[in-house]
Scaffold this active site. Structure first.
Site, PDB file in Angstrom:
ATOM      1  N   ARG A 164      43.985  43.867 -13.554  1.00 39.43           N
ATOM      2  CA  ARG A 164      42.853  44.034 -14.454  1.00 39.43           C
ATOM      3  C   ARG A 164      43.323  44.956 -15.573  1.00 39.43           C
ATOM      4  NH1 ARG A 164      40.174  47.873  -9.870  1.00 39.43           N
ATOM      5  NH2 ARG A 164      41.112  49.815 -10.565  1.00 39.43           N
ATOM      6  N   ARG A 191       0.808  -1.223   0.000  1.00 45.04           N
ATOM      7  CA  ARG A 191       0.000   0.000   0.000  1.00 45.04           C
ATOM      8  C   ARG A 191       0.845   1.280   0.000  1.00 45.04           C
ATOM      9  NH1 ARG A 191      -4.025  -1.325   4.727  1.00 45.04           N
ATOM     10  NH2 ARG A 191      -2.443  -2.918   5.139  1.00 45.04           N
TER      11      ARG A 191
END
Ligand code: UD1
Ligand code: CA
Length: 455
Positions: A438, A16
């Site tokens: 950068r 079940r």
């Protein structure tokens, strides 16, 4: 000490549940049903513990590996009496206690009380009175009030169906008694099964007294057959945990919206908002506040820390005064010194964050050691993985990492150093210096944007 064998029945399919997973491996409060039963069983210090397996036998063996249990295989499910008989060759000369893998909340004290009644002329049966006894075996008593038989629902007469005292299935007797009764069971009944419950009548007939005991709460003996029962028992269990926490002084925004899957210990004046899940071993020290919808697993949070909403914290230790979230993810190995702050959309892993250091927004800090007073700007990434190996980033005291920088590990940023925003740092930075990595900004003046063509 007398020997004790515990037999746990877990061979049924649990159809079940409609699941590939054997029923007893479904979890209640994060722990398999059968593990709840085993933990209560082990607390009785049994001589041996037997698990009767059938459906999903391999999955059960795997799941219970490393624990002190032996398995008895019931190849075909011919009833509870037949199931118990599969373990018969393994038990000793003392008492036998029968438990069920799908009755998870049984308490050790209840079992102890049941076992205490057992001797050569007495057996123990755990019963429960239910307003709706449908499906249960009913307890039949004689005029003296002694339990003399159990009749299964499917075999019961109209009068018997009106009985509300039910069989929990849990019983205890001496191994000698059980070994004497099992061969006498028959499958001549409505289900064509060997019912363990028939031992009650056998006991009564030979003059063995059936002593009954009841659980403290009916929840203890509630069995799981389907998902709805599972969910109901989970809620009932969670509500008990919530009550206990509130008794200890924990403030819960809503006791119905809390899930503890493991153990949660709290100091004074802890507040937990709605929808939080605690897994494994969690400790919240005094004054900790947990915001809504956070998940905390195997972690300790020091005094006066705040976890804001929607944070996920795992295998983390915070010393105290920490501020975490909202929307933070602290992965295993995060160690926060006093006053360290982890803000929104920050992920940490294997990261030591020193006293008062801050990682406030949108960063990934993994395999890193940060000193005190470090400030990590928004969008900083420690590039800890080169595709093959993990490397460490060390950021010393009072360093400042500008926003959107990538720190390519292994790399060290010295004390008091500053990394300019947008830098990709591949080499160590000396203390008290500025690193810029950068491209330079260029400018063309004057400059006008191209105009849109008109055709
Ligand atoms: C059983 C009892 C019933 C009691 C109820 C409590 C019997 C005959 N009946 O009924 O009196 O009120 O429990 O919940 O005992 N199992 C096996 N092998 C088998 C059969 C069952 O391992 O061959 C296991 C199942 O996996 C389950 C447990 O035993 O965990 C109980 O079996 P189930 O068929 O659910 O018993 P009930 O009909 O509920
Ligand atoms: Ca049955």
């Amino acid at each position: 000490m007398q020997e004790l064998d515990i037999v746990i029945l877990a061979a049924g399919k649990g159809s079940r549940m409609r699941s590939q997973t054997p029923k007893v491996l479904h979890t209640l409060a994060g722990k398999p049903l059968v593990q709840h039963v085993l933990d209560s069983a082990f607390a009785l210090s049994p001589t041996r513990t037997h698990v009767v397996i059938g459906h999903g036998a391999d999955q059960l063996r795997d799941a219970l590996e490393g624990q002190n249990v032996s398995f008895a295989v019931q190849a075909e499910q011919k009833g509870t009496g037949h199931a118990v008989a599969q373990a018969q060759s393994q038990w000793g000369s003392g008492k036998v206690l029968v438990l069920y893998g799908d009755v998870p909340l049984i308490q050790t004290d209840t079992l102890r009380a049941l076992l205490d009644q057992v001797d050569d002329t007495h057996m123990g049966l755990l019963t429960v009175t239910l307003s709706d006894p449908t499906g249960y075996g009913r307890i039949k008593r004689n005029e003296q009030g002694e339990a003399v038989a159990i009749v299964e629902q499917k075999d019961a007469s109209r009068d018997e169906l009106a009985i509300t005292e039910c069989n929990t299935g849990i019983m205890a007797m001496t191994s000698e008694q059980l070994s004497r009764w099992l061969p006498k069971l028959s499958d001549q009944n409505a289900q064509g099964e060997y019912y363990l419950t028939d031992v009650i009548e056998l006991a009564s007939n030979e003059g063995t007294r059936v002593c009954t005991a009841q659980p403290q709460s009916a929840l203890e003996v509630e069995g799981i057959n389907n998902r709805a029962q599972m969910a109901r028992l989970e809620r009932a269990y969670q509500s008990q945990l919530a009550e206990a926490l509130m008794e200890q002084g924990v403030a819960l925004a809503d006791p119905a919206r809390l899930d503890v899957r493991g153990s949660l210990t709290c100091g004074e004046d802890v507040f937990i908002d709605v929808g939080c899940v605690f897994e494994g071993k969690v400790r919240l020290e005094k004054g900790v506040r947990v915001g809504p919808y956070s998940v905390i697993k195997n972690s300790t949070l020091g005094p006066d820390s705040t976890i804001d909403s929607h944070s996920v914290v795992e295998d983390t230790v915070g010393a105290g005064d920490n501020q975490i979230g909202p929307f933070a993810r602290l992965r295993p190995g995060t160690r926060l010194a006093r006053g360290a702050k982890i803000g929104n959309f920050v992920e940490t892993k294997n990261a030591e964050v020193g006293e008062g250091s801050k990682i406030n927004h949108l960063s990934y800090v993994g395999d890193a050691r940060l000193g005190r007073g470090v400030n990590v700007g928004a969008g900083v990434i420690t590039c800890n993985y080169d595709g093959a190996n993990k490397h460490q980033t060390v950021i010393e005291d009072d360093a400042f990492i500008g926003s959107n920088s990538a720190l390519v590990a292994p790399v060290l940023i010295g004390a008091g150093a500053t990394v300019g925003a947008g830098s990709t740092v591949t080499r160590d930075v000396d203390g008290h210096s500025l690193a810029l990595a950068r491209s330079q900004q260029t400018q063309k003046t004057p400059w006008s944007r191209p105009a849109k063509k008109t055709s």
